[in-house]
Design a protein around this motif. Structure first.
Motif, mmCIF file in Angstrom:
data_model
loop_
_atom_site.group_PDB
_atom_site.id
_atom_site.type_symbol
_atom_site.label_atom_id
_atom_site.label_comp_id
_atom_site.label_asym_id
_atom_site.label_seq_id
_atom_site.Cartn_x
_atom_site.Cartn_y
_atom_site.Cartn_z
ATOM 1 N N GLY B 100 0.844 -1.304 0.057
ATOM 2 C CA GLY B 100 -0.118 -0.093 0.103
ATOM 3 C C GLY B 100 0.913 1.254 -0.178
ATOM 4 O O GLY B 100 0.402 2.461 0.184
ATOM 5 N N THR B 101 2.227 1.095 -0.185
ATOM 6 C CA THR B 101 3.252 2.427 -0.189
ATOM 7 C C THR B 101 4.288 2.046 -1.141
ATOM 8 O O THR B 101 4.539 0.746 -1.466
ATOM 9 N N TRP B 102 4.433 3.125 -1.840
ATOM 10 C CA TRP B 102 5.713 3.173 -2.929
ATOM 11 C C TRP B 102 7.132 2.733 -1.817
ATOM 12 O O TRP B 102 7.975 2.323 -2.580
ATOM 13 N N TRP B 103 7.205 3.427 -0.966
ATOM 14 C CA TRP B 103 8.285 3.413 0.082
ATOM 15 C C TRP B 103 8.052 3.635 1.467
ATOM 16 O O TRP B 103 7.116 4.168 2.018
ATOM 17 N N THR B 104 8.999 2.895 2.259
ATOM 18 C CA THR B 104 8.841 3.120 3.932
ATOM 19 C C THR B 104 10.348 3.050 4.343
ATOM 20 O O THR B 104 11.000 2.305 3.765
ATOM 21 N N TRP B 105 10.820 3.802 5.275
ATOM 22 C CA TRP B 105 12.026 3.881 5.829
ATOM 23 C C TRP B 105 12.097 2.674 7.107
ATOM 24 O O TRP B 105 12.792 2.889 7.927
ATOM 25 N N ASP B 106 11.945 1.562 6.323
ATOM 26 C CA ASP B 106 12.338 0.297 7.240
ATOM 27 C C ASP B 106 13.716 -0.105 7.024
ATOM 28 O O ASP B 106 14.420 0.584 6.073
ATOM 29 N N ALA B 107 14.327 -0.923 7.824
ATOM 30 C CA ALA B 107 15.680 -1.089 7.800
ATOM 31 C C ALA B 107 16.365 -1.788 6.521
ATOM 32 O O ALA B 107 17.101 -1.331 6.082
ATOM 33 N N ARG B 108 15.280 -2.656 5.950
ATOM 34 C CA ARG B 108 15.917 -3.336 4.563
ATOM 35 C C ARG B 108 16.025 -1.994 3.240
ATOM 36 O O ARG B 108 17.053 -1.846 2.762
ATOM 37 N N LEU B 109 14.938 -1.139 3.077
ATOM 38 C CA LEU B 109 15.080 -0.297 2.495
ATOM 39 C C LEU B 109 15.847 0.830 2.653
ATOM 40 O O LEU B 109 16.315 1.384 1.736
ATOM 41 N N THR B 110 15.915 1.235 3.724
ATOM 42 C CA THR B 110 17.003 2.283 4.097
ATOM 43 C C THR B 110 18.554 1.596 3.906
ATOM 44 O O THR B 110 19.179 2.743 3.255
ATOM 45 N N SER B 111 18.867 0.605 4.472
ATOM 46 C CA SER B 111 19.905 0.192 4.231
ATOM 47 C C SER B 111 20.305 -0.079 2.798
ATOM 48 O O SER B 111 21.506 0.230 2.307
ATOM 49 N N VAL B 112 19.597 -0.558 1.880
ATOM 50 C CA VAL B 112 19.600 -0.698 0.581
ATOM 51 C C VAL B 112 19.934 0.690 -0.056
ATOM 52 O O VAL B 112 20.536 0.863 -1.025
ATOM 53 N N ALA B 113 19.056 1.744 0.244
ATOM 54 C CA ALA B 113 19.073 3.111 -0.466
ATOM 55 C C ALA B 113 20.334 3.686 0.039
ATOM 56 O O ALA B 113 20.935 4.219 -0.875
ATOM 57 N N ILE B 114 20.968 3.359 1.324
ATOM 58 C CA ILE B 114 22.351 4.003 1.681
ATOM 59 C C ILE B 114 23.419 3.039 0.770
ATOM 60 O O ILE B 114 24.261 3.844 0.232
ATOM 61 N N LEU B 115 23.163 1.948 0.540
ATOM 62 C CA LEU B 115 24.139 0.980 -0.425
ATOM 63 C C LEU B 115 24.148 1.917 -1.882
ATOM 64 O O LEU B 115 25.110 1.997 -2.349
ATOM 65 N N PHE B 116 22.999 2.129 -2.318
ATOM 66 C CA PHE B 116 23.090 2.922 -3.576
ATOM 67 C C PHE B 116 23.425 4.078 -3.538
ATOM 68 O O PHE B 116 24.447 4.584 -4.357
ATOM 69 N N ARG B 137 42.579 5.280 -6.180
ATOM 70 C CA ARG B 137 43.371 4.939 -4.793
ATOM 71 C C ARG B 137 42.071 5.495 -3.770
ATOM 72 O O ARG B 137 41.613 4.416 -2.933
ATOM 73 N N TYR B 138 41.537 6.418 -3.993
ATOM 74 C CA TYR B 138 40.329 6.980 -2.950
ATOM 75 C C TYR B 138 39.115 6.067 -3.163
ATOM 76 O O TYR B 138 38.479 5.881 -2.420
ATOM 77 N N CYS B 139 39.008 5.798 -4.634
ATOM 78 C CA CYS B 139 37.785 4.878 -4.763
ATOM 79 C C CYS B 139 37.819 3.585 -4.529
ATOM 80 O O CYS B 139 36.734 3.028 -3.948
ATOM 81 N N ALA B 140 39.084 3.121 -4.217
ATOM 82 C CA ALA B 140 39.331 1.690 -4.047
ATOM 83 C C ALA B 140 38.856 1.556 -2.559
ATOM 84 O O ALA B 140 38.199 0.611 -1.980
ATOM 85 N N VAL B 141 39.321 2.485 -1.744
ATOM 86 C CA VAL B 141 39.101 2.558 -0.204
ATOM 87 C C VAL B 141 37.443 2.737 0.087
ATOM 88 O O VAL B 141 37.094 1.876 0.706
ATOM 89 N N LEU B 142 36.958 3.729 -0.768
ATOM 90 C CA LEU B 142 35.463 3.740 -0.568
ATOM 91 C C LEU B 142 34.726 2.425 -1.048
ATOM 92 O O LEU B 142 33.864 2.106 -0.314
ATOM 93 N N GLY B 143 35.294 1.937 -2.267
ATOM 94 C CA GLY B 143 34.367 0.773 -2.617
ATOM 95 C C GLY B 143 34.597 -0.374 -1.510
ATOM 96 O O GLY B 143 33.597 -1.219 -1.548
ATOM 97 N N ILE B 144 35.585 -0.534 -0.978
ATOM 98 C CA ILE B 144 35.805 -1.472 0.267
ATOM 99 C C ILE B 144 34.964 -1.129 1.390
ATOM 100 O O ILE B 144 34.257 -1.934 1.878
ATOM 101 N N VAL B 145 34.983 0.025 1.740
ATOM 102 C CA VAL B 145 34.074 0.352 2.969
ATOM 103 C C VAL B 145 32.564 0.251 2.899
ATOM 104 O O VAL B 145 32.062 -0.234 3.243
ATOM 105 N N ALA B 146 32.308 0.597 1.656
ATOM 106 C CA ALA B 146 30.824 0.599 1.350
ATOM 107 C C ALA B 146 30.546 -0.891 0.947
ATOM 108 O O ALA B 146 29.337 -1.146 1.466
#
Lengths: 44, 215
Positions: B100-116, B137-146
Motif C-alpha cells: 500500500g506504499t511506494w516507500w517506507t523507511w524500514d531497515a531493509r529499504l533504508t540500508s539498500v538506499a544507503i548502499l545505492f 586509490r580513493y575509490c578503492a578505499v570507498l569501494g571496500i568500506v561501502a
C-alpha cells in the motif's frame, strides 16, 4: 487480490528500457572511440 | 568472447521471461503482481555480486597498483549501481499494490538506499578527481568500506522488524517454497549474472581503449 498487471508491466518495462539505454550508451562510446582511433592512425 | 557472453545473456534473459510468465504459477495471495519477484530479486543479488567484485578488485588494486583491477572495479561499480537502482525501483513498484506504499523507511529499504547512494558517490568521486591514480586509490578505499553495507542489507530483515519479507533464496536452510517458483527464480538469477558479466566485460574493454586513446 487483483492481478495489477500494470505494475508488472511497469517493473519489467522500466528494467528493459534502462538496460537498453545502457547497452546503447556503451555501443555509442565504442563507435566514438573507433572514430577517434581512425583519425589518429597514420595515413599511408 | 564478449559477443558470446552477450548472446548467452540475451538467450538466458529470454528463457527467464518464459519461465517468469509461462512456467511460474500465479501466486495465491498476491496474484500475478508477484511475478515482479523474478526481476527484482535477481537484480538485487546481481548487484551484491557486482559490489563484492568491486571490493575484491579494489583490494587487488591497493596491493598491486594494477590498472586492470581498477578498470574491473570501475566497470563493476557502474553496472552494480544500475542494477541496485533498478532493484529499488522494481521493489517500490511491487510494494505499492502489496504494502500500500511506494516507500517506507524500514531497515531493509533504508540500508539498500544507503548502499545505492554510497556507490553512486563512488562513481561521482571517480568523475571529480582528475588525477587517475589518486581517483583509483580513493575509490578503492570507498569501494571496500561501502561493501560492509552488503551484509547489513541482507541480514537487516532478521536483525530488525521490517515490512520487507525475509530473503527468498539466500537464507538459512535454503529455499523452502515450491520448485515451480524456485526454477524461474534461478533461471532469472543466471540471466542477470550473465548480463552483469557481459556489461562489465564490455565496459572494461571500453575503459582500456579510453586509457590507450588518452596515452
Amino acid at each position: 487480490m487483483p492481478d495489477n498487471w500494470g505494475f508488472v508491466a511497469a517493473a519489467y518495462g522500466l528494467t528493459a528500457v534502462a538496460l537498453l539505454i545502457y547497452w546503447r550508451r556503451l555501443a555509442k562510446k565504442e563507435r566514438e572511440l573507433e572514430a577517434l582511433r581512425r583519425l589518429k592512425a597514420p595515413r599511408s | 568472447m564478449v559477443k558470446t557472453l552477450g548472446w548467452l545473456a540475451a538467450a538466458s534473459v529470454a528463457a527467464g521471461l518464459v519461465m517468469a510468465f509461462g512456467v511460474a504459477p500465479r501466486e495465491v495471495t498476491q496474484g500475478n503482481v508477484q511475478r515482479i519477484m523474478y526481476v527484482h530479486v535477481p537484480l538485487i543479488l546481481a548487484s551484491y555480486l557486482a559490489f563484492v567484485v568491486l571490493a575484491l578488485a579494489s583490494l587487488v588494486y591497493l596491493v598491486r597498483r594494477d590498472e586492470a583491477a581498477d578498470r574491473v572495479a570501475h566497470a563493476s561499480g557502474e553496472v552494480g549501481v544500475m542494477f541496485v537502482g533498478l532493484g529499488i525501483a522494481t521493489g517500490s513498484i511491487w510494494g505499492k499494490p502489496t504494502w500500500g506504499t511506494w516507500w517506507t523507511w524500514d531497515a531493509r529499504l533504508t540500508s539498500v538506499a544507503i548502499l545505492f547512494v554510497m556507490y553512486l558517490g563512488y562513481l561521482l568521486l571517480r568523475g571529480t578527481i582528475e588525477d587517475r591514480e589518486r581517483a583509483a586509490r580513493y575509490c578503492a578505499v570507498l569501494g571496500i568500506v561501502a561493501a560492509l553495507d552488503i551484509p547489513l542489507v541482507h541480514f537487516s530483515v532478521y536483525w530488525w522488524r521490517t515490512l520487507h519479507q525475509p530473503p527468498s533464496l539466500m537464507k538459512p536452510g535454503g529455499f523452502t517454497g515450491s520448485s515451480s517458483i524456485l526454477w524461474p527464480l534461478l533461471v532469472n538469477l543466471i540471466a542477470f549474472v550473465l548480463l552483469y558479466a557481459y556489461f562489465v566485460a564490455r565496459r572494461v574493454r571500453l575503459l582500456r581503449a579510453e586509457a590507450e586513446a588518452v596515452a
